[in-house]
Design an enzyme around this catalytic site. Structure first.
Site, mmCIF file in Angstrom:
data_model
loop_
_atom_site.group_PDB
_atom_site.id
_atom_site.type_symbol
_atom_site.label_atom_id
_atom_site.label_comp_id
_atom_site.label_asym_id
_atom_site.label_seq_id
_atom_site.Cartn_x
_atom_site.Cartn_y
_atom_site.Cartn_z
ATOM 1 N N VAL A 1 -5.107 10.206 6.227
ATOM 2 C CA VAL A 1 -5.446 10.361 4.808
ATOM 3 C C VAL A 1 -6.960 10.252 4.600
ATOM 4 C CG1 VAL A 1 -4.940 9.584 2.461
ATOM 5 C CG2 VAL A 1 -3.219 9.283 4.243
ATOM 6 N N VAL B 1 3.009 5.166 -3.530
ATOM 7 C CA VAL B 1 4.421 5.517 -3.769
ATOM 8 C C VAL B 1 4.550 7.041 -3.862
ATOM 9 C CG1 VAL B 1 6.419 5.265 -5.295
ATOM 10 C CG2 VAL B 1 4.823 3.363 -5.020
ATOM 11 N N GLY C 1 3.498 9.541 -2.002
ATOM 12 C CA GLY C 1 2.374 10.400 -1.588
ATOM 13 C C GLY C 1 1.723 11.171 -2.704
ATOM 14 N N ILE D 1 2.932 12.803 -5.198
ATOM 15 C CA ILE D 1 3.598 12.907 -6.509
ATOM 16 C C ILE D 1 2.936 11.959 -7.510
ATOM 17 C CG2 ILE D 1 5.780 12.705 -7.766
ATOM 18 C CD1 ILE D 1 7.260 13.036 -5.117
ATOM 19 N N LYS E 1 8.030 0.254 -1.918
ATOM 20 C CA LYS E 1 7.826 1.201 -3.030
ATOM 21 C C LYS E 1 8.740 0.859 -4.207
ATOM 22 C CE LYS E 1 6.403 4.664 0.301
ATOM 23 N NZ LYS E 1 6.862 5.725 1.202
ATOM 24 N N GLU F 1 7.944 7.764 13.305
ATOM 25 C CA GLU F 1 7.069 7.117 14.279
ATOM 26 C C GLU F 1 7.867 6.742 15.525
ATOM 27 O OE1 GLU F 1 4.194 4.636 12.883
ATOM 28 O OE2 GLU F 1 4.016 5.785 11.033
HETATM 29 P P1 NAP Z 1 -4.125 6.006 10.075
HETATM 30 O O1 NAP Z 1 -4.056 7.465 10.391
HETATM 31 O O2 NAP Z 1 -3.523 5.044 11.023
HETATM 32 O O3 NAP Z 1 -5.681 5.627 9.896
HETATM 33 C C1 NAP Z 1 -6.132 4.329 9.761
HETATM 34 C C2 NAP Z 1 -7.636 4.323 9.780
HETATM 35 O O4 NAP Z 1 -8.081 3.008 9.468
HETATM 36 C C3 NAP Z 1 -8.261 4.712 11.111
HETATM 37 O O5 NAP Z 1 -9.363 5.554 10.900
HETATM 38 C C4 NAP Z 1 -8.694 3.376 11.712
HETATM 39 O O6 NAP Z 1 -9.884 3.433 12.480
HETATM 40 C C5 NAP Z 1 -9.004 2.568 10.449
HETATM 41 N N1 NAP Z 1 -8.806 1.135 10.669
HETATM 42 C C6 NAP Z 1 -7.654 0.500 10.926
HETATM 43 N N2 NAP Z 1 -7.863 -0.825 11.068
HETATM 44 C C7 NAP Z 1 -9.180 -1.009 10.882
HETATM 45 C C8 NAP Z 1 -10.024 -2.145 10.912
HETATM 46 N N3 NAP Z 1 -9.534 -3.368 11.190
HETATM 47 N N4 NAP Z 1 -11.332 -1.977 10.663
HETATM 48 C C9 NAP Z 1 -11.832 -0.753 10.416
HETATM 49 N N5 NAP Z 1 -11.091 0.376 10.368
HETATM 50 C C10 NAP Z 1 -9.780 0.246 10.617
HETATM 51 O O7 NAP Z 1 -3.491 5.709 8.646
HETATM 52 P P2 NAP Z 1 -3.095 6.754 7.489
HETATM 53 O O8 NAP Z 1 -1.841 7.458 7.854
HETATM 54 O O9 NAP Z 1 -4.281 7.583 7.110
HETATM 55 O O10 NAP Z 1 -2.700 5.754 6.297
HETATM 56 C C11 NAP Z 1 -3.691 5.020 5.599
HETATM 57 C C12 NAP Z 1 -3.047 4.242 4.435
HETATM 58 O O11 NAP Z 1 -2.459 5.170 3.528
HETATM 59 C C13 NAP Z 1 -1.923 3.286 4.849
HETATM 60 O O12 NAP Z 1 -1.940 2.157 4.018
HETATM 61 C C14 NAP Z 1 -0.673 4.101 4.600
HETATM 62 O O13 NAP Z 1 0.454 3.281 4.334
HETATM 63 C C15 NAP Z 1 -1.084 4.861 3.354
HETATM 64 N N6 NAP Z 1 -0.353 6.115 3.171
HETATM 65 C C16 NAP Z 1 -0.308 7.034 4.171
HETATM 66 C C17 NAP Z 1 0.396 8.201 3.990
HETATM 67 C C18 NAP Z 1 0.439 9.243 5.076
HETATM 68 O O14 NAP Z 1 1.040 10.293 4.856
HETATM 69 N N7 NAP Z 1 -0.180 9.041 6.225
HETATM 70 C C19 NAP Z 1 1.083 8.433 2.770
HETATM 71 C C20 NAP Z 1 1.012 7.474 1.748
HETATM 72 C C21 NAP Z 1 0.287 6.316 1.963
HETATM 73 P P3 NAP Z 1 -9.985 4.217 13.891
HETATM 74 O O15 NAP Z 1 -9.790 5.661 13.529
HETATM 75 O O16 NAP Z 1 -11.321 3.957 14.437
HETATM 76 O O17 NAP Z 1 -8.854 3.679 14.709
#
Ligand code: NAP
Length: 440
Positions: free
Chosen positions: A17, A133, A135, A137, A206, A191
């Site tokens: 994201v 909640v 994405g 929407i 959610k 996952e």
């Molecule tokens: P992700 O792909 O796992 O990315 C997480 C990012 O955060 C990475 O760039 C990581 O750094 C960084 N990070 C993690 N721990 C860190 C720390 N301690 N210090 C500094 N940077 C840190 O996650 P995502 O899928 O984008 O999701 C992000 C958030 O959005 C989550 O809360 C998730 O629940 C929410 N969300 C996601 C989606 C979805 O479709 N993916 C939908 C709705 C909500 P590195 O890259 O260097 O490892």
């Protein structure tokens, strides 16, 4: 023409994201400035590893591992790291330093929403989490703002794309749960460790957020009754299909007027596999899509549908929050993010009102149906549909009889007690399925 002011935006996380949010901030800077009334300058991106490959090409000098310093110099902070710590501490630091915060972190908001909201209110800044909640929407803002002059009575949500994909696969191909899960993993919808999705924990976070905003009361994760989909079998799906239903994992938040202690109102917040009539609008939500169905006193029925996950779709929700927060800074008017004056208690699962679908393998003897019907009546549960199918062997001898019962709405505790009593009847070979039903 007056010069637009510049607001510094700190981005925490650059994964699925975060990378899309960074792209939009850089590519659509002109459009965003028009909409926000201020230039939104991406001042830095905090990650764990600044040299990790990214989905989007971004200037290397924007990256840092020093999230704390980045946050302290920002007007707006976008938290997309996920997890509880350090996300929680960084959000609190941001708000104490006067920054508005946008996050997609449902786990954190569901776990510690009250602390985050208190800090935001105390600091006079906006805290928003539309992306947490369903994405892409737009659902939290409609509940919080558009419906703030109405009374919501019930919310039904398909808020986890992984489980919807798995159940849809099982429904359309007849696959068992394990095979449908493997397919979801192969396609990247699930996952490697699918527990949070398939056991309903993600949907429960959610549900707590939806219930809190809908009923103006802070509900915690422990207020949510939660059952996942790992025990839903291909036989359950087939029986449901045969009876004109589809099985969905629903997040449900419902106000019941006389269900709390001393007959007061309460809110039932729960996540469980649920049968829906195939003609219900939510039954048409296929694959990994999400939808939220709201019933309100004056608005009536509303349905919101779209992509519940994915980098760009989720980034769209984040950007909406960001522009709104930027406007609040430009206008020097943080506004009220939520009200918590409802004060309705969360109800235990036994107080929920629902219908049951019960599948029974019964002995084919005279009087069986009457005995079962009598037992339901004794527990105050009324039967809406009772259907019997006789299974015969090649010589046309009766092997067993299958009974399918759909009840009218009743208290969960009465329904559960009825099922227990039915199990004790000597004419019952086995209870083949017990599933809750909505929308009848
Ligand atoms: P992700 O792909 O796992 O990315 C997480 C990012 O955060 C990475 O760039 C990581 O750094 C960084 N990070 C993690 N721990 C860190 C720390 N301690 N210090 C500094 N940077 C840190 O996650 P995502 O899928 O984008 O999701 C992000 C958030 O959005 C989550 O809360 C998730 O629940 C929410 N969300 C996601 C989606 C979805 O479709 N993916 C939908 C709705 C909500 P590195 O890259 O260097 O490892």
């Amino acid at each position: 023409m007056t010069e637009l002011r510049t607001l510094k935006v700190a981005l925490l996380g650059c994964g699925n994201v975060g990378s899309q949010v960074a792209r939009i901030l850089l590519e659509d800077a002109g459009m965003l400035a028009d909409r926000a009334g201020a230039r939104l300058e991406l001042s830095g991106i905090a990650v764990r590893n600044i040299d990790a490959p990214r989905d989007v090409e971004l200037p290397h000098e924007l990256f840092t591992t020093d999230a704390e310093t980045l946050v302290k110099g920002a007007d707006l902070v976008i938290e997309l790291m996920g997890g509880i710590e350090p996300a929680r501490s960084l959000i609190l630091t941001a708000m104490r330093n006067g920054a508005c915060v946008v996050t997609g972190n449902k786990a954190l908001v569901a776990l510690d929403g009250p602390t985050l909201h208190e800090e935001a209110d105390g600091a006079g800044v906006q805290l928003s989490y539309e992306a947490a909640v369903a994405g892409a929407i737009p659902i939290l803002r409609p509940i919080r703002d558009s419906l703030s002059g109405d009374r919501i009575t019930r919310v039904l949500g398909i808020v986890n794309g992984t489980t919807n994909f798995i159940l849809d696969q099982m429904d359309s191909t007849g696959a068992q749960f394990a095979d449908a899960l493997a397919e979801a993993q192969r396609l990247g919808y699930a996952e490697a460790d699918p527990t949070a999705d398939v056991e309903g924990h993600d949907a429960a976070s959610k549900a707590a957020i939806l219930a809190s905003l809908s009923f103006h009361t802070r509900f915690a994760l422990e207020d949510v009754y939660c059952e996942g989909i790992s025990s839903v079998s291909a036989a359950d799906i087939a029986a449901a299909k045969d009876a004109g239903f589809v099985i969905k994992l629903l997040a449900i938040a419902e106000k019941l007027e006389d269900a709390g202690a001393a007959g007061t109102a309460g809110v039932s917040v729960r996540v469980h596999p649920t049968l829906l009539p195939r003609e219900h609008p939510m039954a048409a939500v296929r694959g990994a899509f999400n939808a939220v169905f709201i019933e309100a006193e004056n608005a009536g029925e509303l349905m919101f549908y779209g992509q519940g996950a994915g980098g760009a779709p989720t980034a769209s929700a984040v950007m909406g929050d960001l522009v709104s927060a930027a406007r609040s800074i430009v206008l020097d008017c943080p506004g009220r993010t939520e009200t918590t004056t409802g004060q309705v208690p969360a109800l235990p699962i036994g107080a929920a009102m629902t219908s049951y679908y019960i599948g029974l393998d019964v002995a084919d003897q005279p009087g069986v149906l009457a005995r079962i019907a009598q037992l339901f009546a004794e527990h105050g549960v009324s039967i809406e549909i009772m259907r019997q199918t006789i299974h015969r062997d090649a010589g046309s001898k009766v092997e067993s009889a299958e009974l399918r019962i759909v009840t009218h709405r009743a208290r969960e505790a009465a329904l559960a007690a009825t099922v227990e009593a039915v199990k004790g009847l000597d004419v019952i070979n086995s209870v083949t399925s017990v599933l809750r039903v909505e929308g009848v």
